[in-house]
Design an enzyme around this catalytic site. Structure first.
Site, PDB file in Angstrom:
ATOM      1  N   HIS A 184      42.720  42.694  30.550  1.00 36.10           N
ATOM      2  CA  HIS A 184      41.301  42.350  30.683  1.00 36.10           C
ATOM      3  C   HIS A 184      40.782  42.687  32.070  1.00 36.10           C
ATOM      4  O   HIS A 184      41.483  42.555  33.074  1.00 36.10           O
ATOM      5  CB  HIS A 184      41.044  40.883  30.308  1.00 36.10           C
ATOM      6  CG  HIS A 184      41.593  39.857  31.248  1.00 36.10           C
ATOM      7  ND1 HIS A 184      40.878  39.377  32.325  1.00 36.10           N
ATOM      8  CD2 HIS A 184      42.769  39.181  31.255  1.00 36.10           C
ATOM      9  CE1 HIS A 184      41.588  38.458  32.953  1.00 36.10           C
ATOM     10  NE2 HIS A 184      42.745  38.327  32.337  1.00 36.10           N
ATOM     11  N   GLU A 243      38.190  37.742  28.281  1.00 36.19           N
ATOM     12  CA  GLU A 243      39.431  36.964  28.257  1.00 36.19           C
ATOM     13  C   GLU A 243      39.296  35.637  28.991  1.00 36.19           C
ATOM     14  O   GLU A 243      39.824  34.619  28.542  1.00 36.19           O
ATOM     15  CB  GLU A 243      40.568  37.789  28.866  1.00 36.19           C
ATOM     16  CG  GLU A 243      41.958  37.204  28.618  1.00 36.19           C
ATOM     17  CD  GLU A 243      42.375  36.128  29.606  1.00 36.19           C
ATOM     18  OE1 GLU A 243      43.357  35.405  29.329  1.00 36.19           O
ATOM     19  OE2 GLU A 243      41.724  36.001  30.667  1.00 36.19           O
ATOM     20  N   GLU A 244      38.609  35.632  30.136  1.00 34.97           N
ATOM     21  CA  GLU A 244      38.545  34.420  30.951  1.00 34.97           C
ATOM     22  C   GLU A 244      37.815  33.266  30.266  1.00 34.97           C
ATOM     23  O   GLU A 244      37.932  32.122  30.689  1.00 34.97           O
ATOM     24  CB  GLU A 244      37.891  34.716  32.303  1.00 34.97           C
ATOM     25  CG  GLU A 244      38.706  35.624  33.227  1.00 34.97           C
ATOM     26  CD  GLU A 244      39.989  34.989  33.740  1.00 34.97           C
ATOM     27  OE1 GLU A 244      40.250  33.812  33.423  1.00 34.97           O
ATOM     28  OE2 GLU A 244      40.734  35.673  34.456  1.00 34.97           O
ATOM     29  N   ASP A 263      49.197  40.626  31.021  1.00 30.49           N
ATOM     30  CA  ASP A 263      48.397  39.717  31.840  1.00 30.49           C
ATOM     31  C   ASP A 263      49.301  39.168  32.935  1.00 30.49           C
ATOM     32  O   ASP A 263      50.488  39.505  33.008  1.00 30.49           O
ATOM     33  CB  ASP A 263      47.814  38.598  30.977  1.00 30.49           C
ATOM     34  CG  ASP A 263      46.500  38.048  31.519  1.00 30.49           C
ATOM     35  OD1 ASP A 263      46.316  38.082  32.746  1.00 30.49           O
ATOM     36  OD2 ASP A 263      45.676  37.578  30.715  1.00 30.49           O
ATOM     37  N   ASP A 320      44.597  39.029  38.586  1.00 31.35           N
ATOM     38  CA  ASP A 320      44.477  38.602  37.194  1.00 31.35           C
ATOM     39  C   ASP A 320      43.130  39.102  36.692  1.00 31.35           C
ATOM     40  O   ASP A 320      42.105  38.510  37.004  1.00 31.35           O
ATOM     41  CB  ASP A 320      44.573  37.068  37.140  1.00 31.35           C
ATOM     42  CG  ASP A 320      44.226  36.484  35.782  1.00 31.35           C
ATOM     43  OD1 ASP A 320      44.277  37.216  34.778  1.00 31.35           O
ATOM     44  OD2 ASP A 320      43.876  35.279  35.732  1.00 31.35           O
ATOM     45  N   HIS A 355      44.254  32.370  40.230  1.00 30.81           N
ATOM     46  CA  HIS A 355      42.850  31.934  40.245  1.00 30.81           C
ATOM     47  C   HIS A 355      42.369  31.532  41.631  1.00 30.81           C
ATOM     48  O   HIS A 355      41.281  30.982  41.778  1.00 30.81           O
ATOM     49  CB  HIS A 355      42.595  30.811  39.225  1.00 30.81           C
ATOM     50  CG  HIS A 355      42.539  31.321  37.826  1.00 30.81           C
ATOM     51  ND1 HIS A 355      42.053  30.560  36.785  1.00 30.81           N
ATOM     52  CD2 HIS A 355      42.893  32.520  37.283  1.00 30.81           C
ATOM     53  CE1 HIS A 355      42.112  31.271  35.658  1.00 30.81           C
ATOM     54  NE2 HIS A 355      42.633  32.450  35.950  1.00 30.81           N
TER      55      HIS A 355
END
Length: 345
Positions: free
Chosen positions: A65, A217-218, A238, A183, A318
């Site tokens: 993603h 995706e998130e 991922d 990510d 994150h």
């Protein structure tokens, strides 16, 4: 690997919070077209490339993603600063002090700023270090001469404007890659480089494979509306999550056996392990306790496929993330080995 890192730098330089991904999709279309492919834009905004394989009756679906964490303007405050609403799952403290960009829908312009807690000055606020970071007290300090709501709105800024976080991508002499949004732009860079190699070397894969770059995706639904009926395997590439009780590190490929959605397909996991052992690819098995992927979302949506998940080990997920070139190499080798292998038994 140098080219993979170059693709990564180009990807992280493009702002693409979920819901604001047109520019990164255009980059993918341009890059893939220049390679000689005919990329497909999906209705949701994703980008897919299909490589016809020797077996064209059963297909593989592989995703990475390119949407990222971000924010959106929740309100313009009386003092001219901006209140935020989060895009994706992260605690507020993980973006405190980060430089950001406000993408103004009304004008097409951008304005820089910094994300801060309202009680920032320790010379003024006794609780500057202890106040809970919440939506009510986190704000964007704009790099503009604004002191009230009207002056900010006069810039065209409005509720619903997207806010991206500066990636600050750095590759060190020791092989570490530090950046926001590793990510999952590491995985997207890996897929791009493999597609480049397959085109240049005229590689025909054993199974027809759909390379899907997803853009949702998130927020949990990813590319799953585009899974072809012939698909029997679904691999999400991922990030591998690091921390206490985790085996994942920054130097190997992480193969996920379970995340918050439940276990991944056992036969798929065994297939990946066997390939890693056969080709001397360093790997770690791991569980990601608070995690979901495009593949797990596909299972929740009812897809009838064997699903797997692997990726480079990403430290401080994150937040301001980090990995090492060794992990990127191992992950790229693992994806390549899988794509050149027979179907999972």
């Amino acid at each position: 690997m140098n080219q993979t890192v170059e693709y990564l730098k180009e990807l992280t330089a493009i702002a693409s919070p979920t819901g604001f991904t047109e520019e990164v999709a255009a980059y993918l279309v341009k890059t893939l077209t220049e390679m000689g492919y005919s990329p497909i834009r999906t209705a949701k905004g994703g980008v897919t490339v299909v490589l016809k394989g020797e077996n064209d009756e059963q297909h593989r679906y592989i995703t990475a993603h390119v949407d990222t964490l971000g924010a959106i303007v929740r309100a313009v405050k009386p003092d001219g600063r901006l209140k935020l609403d989060r895009i994706g799952g992260f605690p507020w403290n993980m973006i405190e002090g980060e430089n950001c960009t406000v993408h103004v829908a009304n004008t097409g312009k951008t304005h820089s700023g910094t994300i801060l807690v309202h009680q920032t000055s320790c010379h003024v606020y006794k609780d500057a270090g202890t106040v809970e970071r919440t939506q009510d007290n986190m704000e964007v300090r704009l790099d503009e001469k604004v002191t009230n709501e009207k002056e900010t709105r006069d810039l065209g800024i409005e509720v619903g404007d997207f806010i991206s976080f500066d990636a600050r991508t750095i590759v060190t002499d020791t092989g570490f890659i530090k950046s926001r949004h590793l990510d999952d732009k590491v995985s997207a860079a890996i897929l791009l480089n493999l597609l480049r190699i397959y085109k240049e070397e005229g590689v025909t894969l054993p199974v027809t494979t759909h390379f899907a770059f997803s853009v949702f995706e998130e927020v949990g639904h990813g590319a799953n509306s585009s899974i072809p009926a012939q698909a029997v395997e679904y691999l999400a590439v991922d990030m591998g999550a690091m921390g206490d009780d985790q085996q994942t590190d920054e130097y190997t490929v992480s193969i996920c056996v379970k995340d918050a959605s439940g276990p991944y397909h056992y036969g798929f996991r065994q297939h990946l392990m066997a390939l890693a052992k056969e080709q001397n690819i360093p790997y770690k098995l791991d569980i990601y306790p608070f995690y979901g992927s495009d593949a797990s979302a596909a299972m929740s949506a009812g897809a009838e496929v064997k699903h797997g998940l692997l990726g480079a080990g990403i430290e401080s997920s994150h937040s301001y993330e980090r990995t090492h070139v060794d992990s990127v190499v191992a992950t790229e080798r693992m994806v390549d080995a899988y794509l050149k292998s027979d179907l999972v038994k």
